[in-house]
Design an enzyme around this catalytic site. Structure first.
Site, PDB file in Angstrom:
ATOM      1  N   GLY A  96       0.710  -1.161  -0.148  1.00 16.25           N
ATOM      2  CA  GLY A  96       0.127   0.382  -0.275  1.00 16.25           C
ATOM      3  C   GLY A  96       0.831   1.380  -0.085  1.00 16.25           C
ATOM      4  O   GLY A  96       0.261   2.874   0.405  1.00 16.25           O
ATOM      5  N   HIS A 122       6.910  19.160   3.186  1.00 20.96           N
ATOM      6  CA  HIS A 122       7.495  17.813   2.389  1.00 20.96           C
ATOM      7  C   HIS A 122       6.887  16.645   2.773  1.00 20.96           C
ATOM      8  O   HIS A 122       6.151  16.501   3.955  1.00 20.96           O
ATOM      9  CB  HIS A 122       8.707  17.779   2.393  1.00 20.96           C
ATOM     10  CG  HIS A 122       9.679  16.445   1.812  1.00 20.96           C
ATOM     11  ND1 HIS A 122      10.081  15.473   1.577  1.00 20.96           N
ATOM     12  CD2 HIS A 122      10.696  17.224   0.535  1.00 20.96           C
ATOM     13  CE1 HIS A 122       9.983  14.927   0.292  1.00 20.96           C
ATOM     14  NE2 HIS A 122      10.457  16.288   0.173  1.00 20.96           N
ATOM     15  N   PRO A 123       6.407  16.060   1.632  1.00 20.01           N
ATOM     16  CA  PRO A 123       5.170  14.747   1.436  1.00 20.01           C
ATOM     17  C   PRO A 123       6.110  14.050   2.282  1.00 20.01           C
ATOM     18  O   PRO A 123       5.963  13.060   3.222  1.00 20.01           O
ATOM     19  CB  PRO A 123       5.001  14.215   0.176  1.00 20.01           C
ATOM     20  CG  PRO A 123       6.172  14.333  -0.213  1.00 20.01           C
ATOM     21  CD  PRO A 123       6.535  16.208   0.304  1.00 20.01           C
ATOM     22  N   ASN A 124       7.309  13.827   2.353  1.00 18.17           N
ATOM     23  CA  ASN A 124       8.071  12.288   3.234  1.00 18.17           C
ATOM     24  C   ASN A 124       8.443  13.183   4.427  1.00 18.17           C
ATOM     25  O   ASN A 124       8.549  12.508   5.293  1.00 18.17           O
ATOM     26  CB  ASN A 124       9.723  11.662   2.298  1.00 18.17           C
ATOM     27  CG  ASN A 124       9.079  11.281   1.376  1.00 18.17           C
ATOM     28  OD1 ASN A 124       8.744  11.607   0.047  1.00 18.17           O
ATOM     29  ND2 ASN A 124       8.911   9.897   1.098  1.00 18.17           N
ATOM     30  N   SER A 132       5.799   4.998   7.698  1.00 18.17           N
ATOM     31  CA  SER A 132       6.530   4.181   7.366  1.00 18.17           C
ATOM     32  C   SER A 132       4.884   3.202   6.732  1.00 18.17           C
ATOM     33  O   SER A 132       4.432   3.236   7.794  1.00 18.17           O
ATOM     34  CB  SER A 132       7.445   2.532   7.311  1.00 18.17           C
ATOM     35  OG  SER A 132       7.282   1.803   6.018  1.00 18.17           O
ATOM     36  N   ASN A 134       4.592   0.305   5.664  1.00 23.39           N
ATOM     37  CA  ASN A 134       4.690  -0.747   6.420  1.00 23.39           C
ATOM     38  C   ASN A 134       4.533  -0.690   7.485  1.00 23.39           C
ATOM     39  O   ASN A 134       3.067  -1.797   8.374  1.00 23.39           O
ATOM     40  CB  ASN A 134       6.002  -1.471   6.443  1.00 23.39           C
ATOM     41  CG  ASN A 134       6.340  -1.511   4.962  1.00 23.39           C
ATOM     42  OD1 ASN A 134       5.806  -1.347   4.141  1.00 23.39           O
ATOM     43  ND2 ASN A 134       8.074  -2.043   4.502  1.00 23.39           N
ATOM     44  N   HIS A 181     -35.597 -31.596   8.096  1.00 22.40           N
ATOM     45  CA  HIS A 181     -35.184 -32.029   6.424  1.00 22.40           C
ATOM     46  C   HIS A 181     -36.624 -31.933   5.569  1.00 22.40           C
ATOM     47  O   HIS A 181     -35.904 -32.528   4.685  1.00 22.40           O
ATOM     48  CB  HIS A 181     -35.389 -33.749   7.293  1.00 22.40           C
ATOM     49  CG  HIS A 181     -34.417 -33.849   8.573  1.00 22.40           C
ATOM     50  ND1 HIS A 181     -32.745 -34.595   8.170  1.00 22.40           N
ATOM     51  CD2 HIS A 181     -34.657 -34.048  10.103  1.00 22.40           C
ATOM     52  CE1 HIS A 181     -32.340 -34.759   8.993  1.00 22.40           C
ATOM     53  NE2 HIS A 181     -33.126 -35.088  10.357  1.00 22.40           N
ATOM     54  N   SER A 311     -42.306 -10.869 -12.880  1.00 20.68           N
ATOM     55  CA  SER A 311     -42.118 -11.802 -14.337  1.00 20.68           C
ATOM     56  C   SER A 311     -42.395 -10.410 -15.318  1.00 20.68           C
ATOM     57  O   SER A 311     -43.463 -10.116 -15.182  1.00 20.68           O
ATOM     58  CB  SER A 311     -42.546 -13.007 -14.413  1.00 20.68           C
ATOM     59  OG  SER A 311     -42.239 -13.434 -15.821  1.00 20.68           O
ATOM     60  N   SER A 312     -41.939 -10.530 -16.843  1.00 15.86           N
ATOM     61  CA  SER A 312     -41.710 -10.246 -17.763  1.00 15.86           C
ATOM     62  C   SER A 312     -43.102 -11.011 -18.519  1.00 15.86           C
ATOM     63  O   SER A 312     -43.366 -10.563 -18.872  1.00 15.86           O
ATOM     64  CB  SER A 312     -40.327 -10.286 -18.418  1.00 15.86           C
ATOM     65  OG  SER A 312     -40.220 -11.206 -19.212  1.00 15.86           O
ATOM     66  N   LYS A 317     -47.147 -11.808 -10.852  1.00 12.83           N
ATOM     67  CA  LYS A 317     -46.151 -12.742  -9.776  1.00 12.83           C
ATOM     68  C   LYS A 317     -45.587 -11.629  -9.269  1.00 12.83           C
ATOM     69  O   LYS A 317     -45.609 -11.124  -9.309  1.00 12.83           O
ATOM     70  CB  LYS A 317     -45.368 -13.369 -11.129  1.00 12.83           C
ATOM     71  CG  LYS A 317     -45.021 -14.668 -10.435  1.00 12.83           C
ATOM     72  CD  LYS A 317     -44.050 -15.709 -11.743  1.00 12.83           C
ATOM     73  CE  LYS A 317     -43.642 -16.463 -10.965  1.00 12.83           C
ATOM     74  NZ  LYS A 317     -42.134 -16.579 -10.061  1.00 12.83           N
ATOM     75  N   GLU A 324     -33.537 -12.876  -2.529  1.00 13.12           N
ATOM     76  CA  GLU A 324     -32.727 -13.225  -3.294  1.00 13.12           C
ATOM     77  C   GLU A 324     -31.332 -12.368  -3.212  1.00 13.12           C
ATOM     78  O   GLU A 324     -30.518 -12.754  -3.552  1.00 13.12           O
ATOM     79  CB  GLU A 324     -33.402 -13.133  -4.690  1.00 13.12           C
ATOM     80  CG  GLU A 324     -34.213 -14.393  -4.860  1.00 13.12           C
ATOM     81  CD  GLU A 324     -35.563 -14.247  -5.873  1.00 13.12           C
ATOM     82  OE1 GLU A 324     -36.240 -15.226  -5.878  1.00 13.12           O
ATOM     83  OE2 GLU A 324     -35.180 -13.223  -6.776  1.00 13.12           O
TER      84      GLU A 324
END
Length: 458
Positions: A96, A122-124, A132, A134, A181, A311-312, A317, A324
């Protein structure tokens, strides 16, 4: 286009983009799915960068001016104002790093804009101070998933549980035939049946709470490989304290930073809990779908609210579309969970390198489960009606009421009665009385359906 530089050299970046060269390289390198990292993940990146700046300031490592600028820019990420500036694909470097640098660059450029001084942050050196990819990206994974569980999934499951509880109370007086069952069994009330669904949802909520707890350990402070190099010893616990205060979740520094970065077992466990919730919701959805089957050639004990034409070609229905939908959500989430299990195996040595995909799978699972549960409650459960006459009809026709006769005539005789009734199309009463096995008054008491829905006395 404008020209930006990083450690690898120059890179052309769109003029209106807040990101820099490192992010642009990732955009060009990973044109895979078109799916950016989840919104919650991005906002949590902002949350961590905000907390880190505040702690670095308090430790005397970052000036108050820079800290304020970083926190203001990070705040815009937290609010979702800069989400369009996070284009990196899910399928990117497995640590990442691209997403972490994306945040660093966006914050640095936006903070510099606020300051009116290009390159002021500064980004870093400033935004990523003491961090880090990590340790930051695993931390973001935990925070963002925990927040999504708390703010999205938990309320959605609560709403579905409440809807089912209301139906359980409303159906408490309706006696129906039970089924095991897929075959006739002894009676119970429709309310009792629904109370089982309520309990499943309550346990699902408990699983969400357990998942949040699992994610409370944060990897921040481990930096590159877990040793904490370049990080102040007070940095991680103070950041965790700020995050806990802001989120209301008890985040804390990981007990072992090597595990926190090399392994993703916590994510695998959370995926398993989400898969369990998916299985639970699927069971409820399938039961309601079967109980409402018909309306004339099925069980038809429940009547579904009509949400759309079923239903089409077949007019009038009504299909169990919400069941579902939820079943498909369950299948999808279980597939995503299996992906996380596979990702968890890829923690080679000191770093797991599938974290962006894990983040995608967990956020996708949480979002789909939350939306599915909420919609199912609103568009299905809350509008369910019971067909009392149909419940009574099926119960009275069932031969399994004979079970109540076991204490009076014994199992073998009761089985013989049931077989004769089935073979000759007779009622249980006709066969028992015809054989003189019981007197009519005792038989009526024994076959009273409501009495069968609770334990009998001595």
């Amino acid at each position: 286009m404008r020209t930006e530089k990083d450690s690898m050299g120059e890179m052309a970046v769109p003029d209106d983009a807040l990101w820099g060269a490192s992010t642009q390289r990732a955009v060009l390198n990973f044109p895979i799915s078109g799916r950016p990292m989840p919104e919650g993940f991005i906002r949590s990146l902002g949350l961590i960068k905000e907390a880190a700046a505040l702690v670095n300031e308090s430790l005397g490592r970052l000036s108050a001016e820079k800290s304020a600028l970083i926190r203001q820019a990070a705040g815009e990420i937290i609010e979702g104002k800069l989400s369009a500036h996070f284009p990196v694909d899910v399928f990117q470097t497995g640590s990442g790093t691209s997403s972490n640098m994306n945040a660093n660059e966006v914050i640095a450029r936006r903070a510099s804009q606020i300051a009116g001084s290009p390159g002021a942050i500064h980004p870093n050196d400033d935004v990523n101070m003491g961090q880090s990819s990590n340790d930051i990206i695993p931390t973001v994974l935990h925070i963002s998933a925990a927040l999504a569980l708390k703010n999205d999934l938990l309320p959605a499951l609560g709403r579905l549980r409440e809807a089912l509880a209301q139906k359980s109370a409303a159906f408490a007086h309706i006696v129906k035939i039970g089924r095991t069952h897929l075959m006739d069994a002894t009676p119970l009330t429709l309310g009792q049946e629904f109370s089982g669904y309520v309990a499943q949802l309550r346990k699902s909520e408990q699983r969400v709470e357990r998942a949040i707890e699992v994610l409370c350990e944060l990897a921040i402070g481990g930096t590159a490989v877990g040793t904490g190099i370049n990080s102040h010893p007070k940095f991680a616990p103070q950041v965790c304290a700020i995050l806990a205060e802001k989120t209301g979740i008890a985040f804390r520094e990981a007990d072992n930073h090597f595990e926190a970065q090399a392994g993703r077992d916590d994510a695998v466990e959370v995926a398993g809990l989400l898969a369990t919730i998916a299985a639970s919701l699927t069971k409820v959805a399938n039961d309601i779908r079967l109980l409402s089957s018909g309306p004339r050639a099925g069980l038809a004990e429940l009547r579904l609210p009509a949400t759309q034409p079923g239903s089409s070609i077949m007019p009038g229905k009504v299909n169990p579309v919400m069941s579902e939908m939820l079943v498909q959500v369950g299948l999808y989430v279980q597939g995503l969970a299996q992906t996380v299990v596979g990702c968890g195996r890829d923690g080679h040595f000191e770093l797991n390198v599938t974290i962006p995909l894990i983040a995608h799978c967990l956020h996708e699972s949480i979002q789909c489960l939350a939306n599915g549960a909420r919609v199912f409650a609103e568009k299905c459960v809350e509008g369910l009606e019971a067909d009392e006459a149909r419940c009574r009809e099926l119960m009275e026709r069932s031969l399994m009421l004979v079970t109540a006769l076991n204490p009076f005539i014994g199992y073998d005789a009761a089985a013989s009665v049931a077989k004769e009734a089935l073979a000759e199309g007779k009622s249980l009463r006709e066969v028992v009385l015809g054989r003189g096995l019981m007197d009519a008054e005792t038989l009526e008491r024994a076959l009273e359906p409501l009495a069968m829905t609770r334990p009998s006395g001595d």
